[in-house]
Scaffold this motif. Structure first.
Motif, PDB file in Angstrom:
ATOM      1  N   ARG A 310       0.835  -1.205   0.000  1.00 33.62           N
ATOM      2  CA  ARG A 310       0.000   0.000   0.000  1.00 33.62           C
ATOM      3  C   ARG A 310       0.873   1.260   0.000  1.00 33.62           C
ATOM      4  N   PHE A 311       1.939   1.255   0.787  1.00 40.91           N
ATOM      5  CA  PHE A 311       2.873   2.378   0.759  1.00 40.91           C
ATOM      6  C   PHE A 311       3.449   2.562  -0.648  1.00 40.91           C
ATOM      7  N   ARG A 312       3.803   1.467  -1.279  1.00 41.54           N
ATOM      8  CA  ARG A 312       4.381   1.551  -2.633  1.00 41.54           C
ATOM      9  C   ARG A 312       3.381   2.191  -3.596  1.00 41.54           C
ATOM     10  N   ARG A 313       2.116   1.749  -3.535  1.00 40.37           N
ATOM     11  CA  ARG A 313       1.099   2.312  -4.434  1.00 40.37           C
ATOM     12  C   ARG A 313       0.904   3.804  -4.193  1.00 40.37           C
ATOM     13  N   LEU A 314       0.843   4.178  -2.902  1.00 37.01           N
ATOM     14  CA  LEU A 314       0.610   5.579  -2.569  1.00 37.01           C
ATOM     15  C   LEU A 314       1.793   6.441  -3.014  1.00 37.01           C
ATOM     16  N   ASP A 315       2.994   5.979  -2.771  1.00 32.22           N
ATOM     17  CA  ASP A 315       4.184   6.715  -3.158  1.00 32.22           C
ATOM     18  C   ASP A 315       4.272   6.845  -4.679  1.00 32.22           C
ATOM     19  N   SER A 316       3.950   5.777  -5.378  1.00 28.27           N
ATOM     20  CA  SER A 316       3.968   5.818  -6.847  1.00 28.27           C
ATOM     21  C   SER A 316       2.938   6.804  -7.374  1.00 28.27           C
ATOM     22  N   TRP A 317       1.761   6.816  -6.776  1.00 28.20           N
ATOM     23  CA  TRP A 317       0.709   7.740  -7.210  1.00 28.20           C
ATOM     24  C   TRP A 317       1.174   9.186  -7.030  1.00 28.20           C
ATOM     25  N   MET A 318       1.802   9.488  -5.907  1.00 23.92           N
ATOM     26  CA  MET A 318       2.274  10.852  -5.657  1.00 23.92           C
ATOM     27  C   MET A 318       3.289  11.277  -6.711  1.00 23.92           C
ATOM     28  N   HIS A 319       4.240  10.418  -7.008  1.00 26.30           N
ATOM     29  CA  HIS A 319       5.281  10.774  -7.971  1.00 26.30           C
ATOM     30  C   HIS A 319       4.749  10.815  -9.396  1.00 26.30           C
ATOM     31  N   GLU A 320       3.734  10.043  -9.704  1.00 23.90           N
ATOM     32  CA  GLU A 320       3.147  10.058 -11.041  1.00 23.90           C
ATOM     33  C   GLU A 320       2.335  11.323 -11.302  1.00 23.90           C
ATOM     34  N   HIS A 321       1.728  11.875 -10.255  1.00 29.31           N
ATOM     35  CA  HIS A 321       0.802  12.987 -10.446  1.00 29.31           C
ATOM     36  C   HIS A 321       1.378  14.350 -10.088  1.00 29.31           C
ATOM     37  N   PHE A 322       2.481  14.406  -9.355  1.00 28.99           N
ATOM     38  CA  PHE A 322       3.040  15.677  -8.919  1.00 28.99           C
ATOM     39  C   PHE A 322       4.542  15.713  -9.177  1.00 28.99           C
ATOM     40  N   GLY A 323       5.066  16.905  -9.430  1.00 27.40           N
ATOM     41  CA  GLY A 323       6.494  17.077  -9.690  1.00 27.40           C
ATOM     42  C   GLY A 323       7.302  17.187  -8.419  1.00 27.40           C
ATOM     43  N   VAL A 324       7.226  16.199  -7.577  1.00 25.11           N
ATOM     44  CA  VAL A 324       7.885  16.232  -6.270  1.00 25.11           C
ATOM     45  C   VAL A 324       9.301  15.690  -6.346  1.00 25.11           C
ATOM     46  N   GLY A 325      10.084  16.005  -5.317  1.00 28.33           N
ATOM     47  CA  GLY A 325      11.406  15.420  -5.175  1.00 28.33           C
ATOM     48  C   GLY A 325      11.318  14.072  -4.483  1.00 28.33           C
ATOM     49  N   ASP A 326      12.417  13.638  -3.911  1.00 31.09           N
ATOM     50  CA  ASP A 326      12.444  12.346  -3.213  1.00 31.09           C
ATOM     51  C   ASP A 326      11.497  12.384  -2.013  1.00 31.09           C
ATOM     52  N   THR A 327      10.883  11.260  -1.744  1.00 31.63           N
ATOM     53  CA  THR A 327       9.982  11.163  -0.598  1.00 31.63           C
ATOM     54  C   THR A 327      10.752  11.411   0.687  1.00 31.63           C
ATOM     55  N   ALA A 328      10.228  12.319   1.503  1.00 30.32           N
ATOM     56  CA  ALA A 328      10.930  12.721   2.717  1.00 30.32           C
ATOM     57  C   ALA A 328      10.415  12.023   3.970  1.00 30.32           C
ATOM     58  N   TYR A 329       9.109  11.695   3.995  1.00 32.10           N
ATOM     59  CA  TYR A 329       8.501  11.102   5.184  1.00 32.10           C
ATOM     60  C   TYR A 329       7.467  10.057   4.757  1.00 32.10           C
ATOM     61  N   HIS A 330       7.293   9.081   5.613  1.00 31.73           N
ATOM     62  CA  HIS A 330       6.131   8.190   5.486  1.00 31.73           C
ATOM     63  C   HIS A 330       5.650   7.842   6.890  1.00 31.73           C
ATOM     64  N   TRP A 331       4.334   7.732   7.035  1.00 32.57           N
ATOM     65  CA  TRP A 331       3.771   7.388   8.345  1.00 32.57           C
ATOM     66  C   TRP A 331       2.371   6.821   8.159  1.00 32.57           C
ATOM     67  N   ALA A 332       1.750   6.471   9.252  1.00 35.61           N
ATOM     68  CA  ALA A 332       0.393   5.928   9.214  1.00 35.61           C
ATOM     69  C   ALA A 332      -0.401   6.470  10.388  1.00 35.61           C
ATOM     70  N   ALA A 333      -1.697   6.528  10.226  1.00 32.63           N
ATOM     71  CA  ALA A 333      -2.583   6.997  11.295  1.00 32.63           C
ATOM     72  C   ALA A 333      -3.819   6.112  11.334  1.00 32.63           C
ATOM     73  N   GLN A 334      -4.552   6.189  12.425  1.00 33.19           N
ATOM     74  CA  GLN A 334      -5.707   5.322  12.611  1.00 33.19           C
ATOM     75  C   GLN A 334      -6.873   6.111  13.187  1.00 33.19           C
ATOM     76  N   ASP A 335      -8.060   5.806  12.711  1.00 26.64           N
ATOM     77  CA  ASP A 335      -9.267   6.430  13.239  1.00 26.64           C
ATOM     78  C   ASP A 335     -10.377   5.397  13.207  1.00 26.64           C
ATOM     79  N   ASN A 336     -11.551   5.801  13.679  1.00 28.06           N
ATOM     80  CA  ASN A 336     -12.685   4.885  13.746  1.00 28.06           C
ATOM     81  C   ASN A 336     -13.913   5.524  13.126  1.00 28.06           C
ATOM     82  N   ASP A 337     -14.649   4.714  12.380  1.00 31.34           N
ATOM     83  CA  ASP A 337     -15.917   5.153  11.807  1.00 31.34           C
ATOM     84  C   ASP A 337     -17.055   4.647  12.679  1.00 31.34           C
ATOM     85  N   SER A 338     -18.001   5.516  12.996  1.00 34.92           N
ATOM     86  CA  SER A 338     -19.208   5.046  13.670  1.00 34.92           C
ATOM     87  C   SER A 338     -20.115   4.412  12.629  1.00 34.92           C
TER      88      SER A 338
END
Length: 516
Positions: A310-338
């Motif tokens: 999933r990280f690979r897909r997300l990182d690839s999507w960012m680089h495909e759609h935006f003129g960004v430099g090297d990825t500087a950070y990666h992280w994850a977060a969690q929440d809950n849906d009622s």
């Protein structure tokens, strides 16, 4: 995904890396206050700060460090546009419910701006528009309905077909008057101001007991306690199950990647789509002529799927759609849906008199947490706002609207609780686990969660989550054990990283050859 793929950039959030560490003391004595707030994220700190302004004595009790849980790993959008919430509210709870939701959430956005100005907080607060967009033409009708519902609810909303994203969209809902900020800088300033108002902040204080009464009492893992007239449980996923909230919340984990972007390529807004497993976009000023692009998405249930892919897909999507430099950070977060996608903020359960809860923000905890702070303060003060009933956690016991989602969620939990026990482990013994990997292995007839570090040493703990007994699964991207039933997370040594579990996974002695 290939085995050679390495997670890019720092394995931490930008917010955590660019803000000061905290060192508030642990609870080491008995304390008597008006209100005890369990949880030091944006909901807990906002509640405590608002209560302190009314003259009440308040104690915040945080299991780890304040603003270092979900609030330190968020995308940090302050928005009242929550994908497609308004059309759904109109259909399920009526136009007035949509109006109250918009009024309360937009009020939270504006409240942050007021507090930032009042306390002179340097937190990179920026005012801009928010967009919910679709690339697939099949999604435009839902966006048009949402734009109308949001406008009817009182927001500055419109349906548009063009944005400043570097790719074409089929349509989008645009809402003006929104904001984004640095959540840690904001919350740490809020905590310090709380202390100047006489508030107490305790870190590394895991609360494991709650006694309701007049007064109430909360007890820490250390044995020390706090007596209070009122108690607020704002621990993201409630750590106490007496309201059966575990049956009405679905945990969801999302990933984030971030990379520098030339300032002249800034898309100039906050964007989100539910397509492709969700994609959320915003930028942050870096102060050197560049902005940091943050892309969030790849929603999944903790303990399922393959986060590295999933990280690979997300990182690839960012680089495909935006003129960004090297990825500087990666992280994850969690929440809950009622179950009905509206936060649960108010009395803890039908019989509650002095206990309250704030949870189920569904990925919108920044505006939701600030809203909760104001709502709970007014409830405790005996002056409930017009939207109190909308968010009341007791609502699902008096309506059948949430029943289908509740049954679906419980079926999924049941599938994990039973199915995971029937599933054969993918490794036969501890010796089969490669260095740097983890797996659930049956050892002497018992399911064990075993992680083998890079040096080859095996670290084994019970595979049964200490919340309700579901089997945990290994998250290779974050080197953690996760429960797919209710989202509890543990370190490889069994330590609780995220509730609702309160107790660590039991350590187990194994040898490299063990397994059956």
């Amino acid at each position: 995904m290939t085995d050679s793929f390495q997670l890019p950039g720092h394995a931490d959030s930008f917010w955590m890396k660019t803000s000061d560490a905290t060192s508030y003391p642990a609870l080491d004595r008995h304390v008597d206050v008006d209100v005890a707030v369990v949880g030091g994220g944006i909901a807990g700190l906002s509640t405590a700060w608002e209560l302190a302004r009314t003259g009440r004595s308040v104690a915040v009790l945080e299991a780890d460090r304040i603003a270092a849980g979900v609030s330190g790993y968020t995308t940090a959008k302050l928005s009242s546009l929550h994908t497609l919430v308004y059309d759904r509210l109109c259909r399920t709870r009526g136009q007035e419910a949509a109006h109250l939701y918009a009024r309360s959430q937009q009020g939270a956005v504006e409240r942050v701006a007021e507090i930032v100005a009042e306390l002179n907080i340097e937190c990179d607060l920026e005012h801009l528009s928010a967009f919910t967009y679709a690339v697939d033409p099949g999604g435009t009708s839902a966006l048009q309905a949402e734009a109308k519902a949001a406008a009817d609810a009182g927001l500055s909303a419109a349906y548009v077909t063009e944005t400043d994203l570097p790719f074409a969209v089929s349509g989008a809902v645009r809402v003006d008057g929104q904001a984004q900020f640095h959540p840690r800088k904001y919350l740490l300033a809020l905590a310090e101001d709380l202390r100047t108002r006489g508030g107490l902040v305790f870190e590394r204080t895991r609360i494991t007991g709650l006694s309701e009464g007049s007064p109430c009492e909360v007890t820490a893992e250390s044995g020390h306690s706090v007596t209070a007239r009122d108690v607020v449980v704002a621990t993201q996923y409630p750590v106490f199950d007496r309201a059966l909230l575990f049956a009405r919340l679905t945990p969801r984990r999302e990933l984030a990647v971030a990379a520098p972007l030339p300032a002249d390529q800034d898309p100039g807004g906050m964007y989100i789509t539910e397509e492709e497993g969700k994609r959320s976009v915003r930028t942050v000023p870096l102060g050197d002529g560049r902005r940091l692009l943050i892309v969030t998405g790849e929603s999944f249930t903790p303990g399922t799927g393959e986060p590295r892919e999933r990280f690979r897909r997300l990182d690839s999507w960012m680089h495909e759609h935006f003129g960004v430099g090297d990825t500087a950070y990666h992280w994850a977060a969690q929440d809950n849906d009622s179950t009905d996608r509206v936060p649960l903020v108010g009395p803890f359960h039908p019989g509650a008199r002095h206990t309250y809860v704030a949870t189920g923000f569904g990925g919108w905890g920044m505006s939701g947490g600030v809203m909760a702070g104001g709502l709970l303060t007014r409830l405790i003060s005996g002056d409930p706002p017009p939207w109190a009933e909308l968010y009341d956690p007791r609502r699902l016991w008096s309506t059948l609207r949430g029943a289908p989602a509740l049954l679906k969620q419980q079926a999924e939990v049941g599938g994990h609780f039973i199915g995971d026990r029937l599933r054969t482990s993918h490794v036969g013994s501890v010796a089969d686990i490669p260095p740097g990997s983890g797996a659930v292995v049956r050892v002497d007839g018992r399911r064990c969660a075993v992680y083998r570090d890079e040096g080859g040493t095996a670290h084994a703990v019970s595979a049964r989550c200490t919340h309700l007994g579901c089997l945990v699964a290994f998250n290779a991207a974050e080197t953690t054990w996760e429960c797919p039933c209710h989202g509890s997370r543990f370190g490889v040594d069994g330590a609780v990283l995220q509730g609702p579990a309160l107790r660590p996974l039991e350590a187990v002695e194994v040898t490299a050859a063990k397994g059956d």
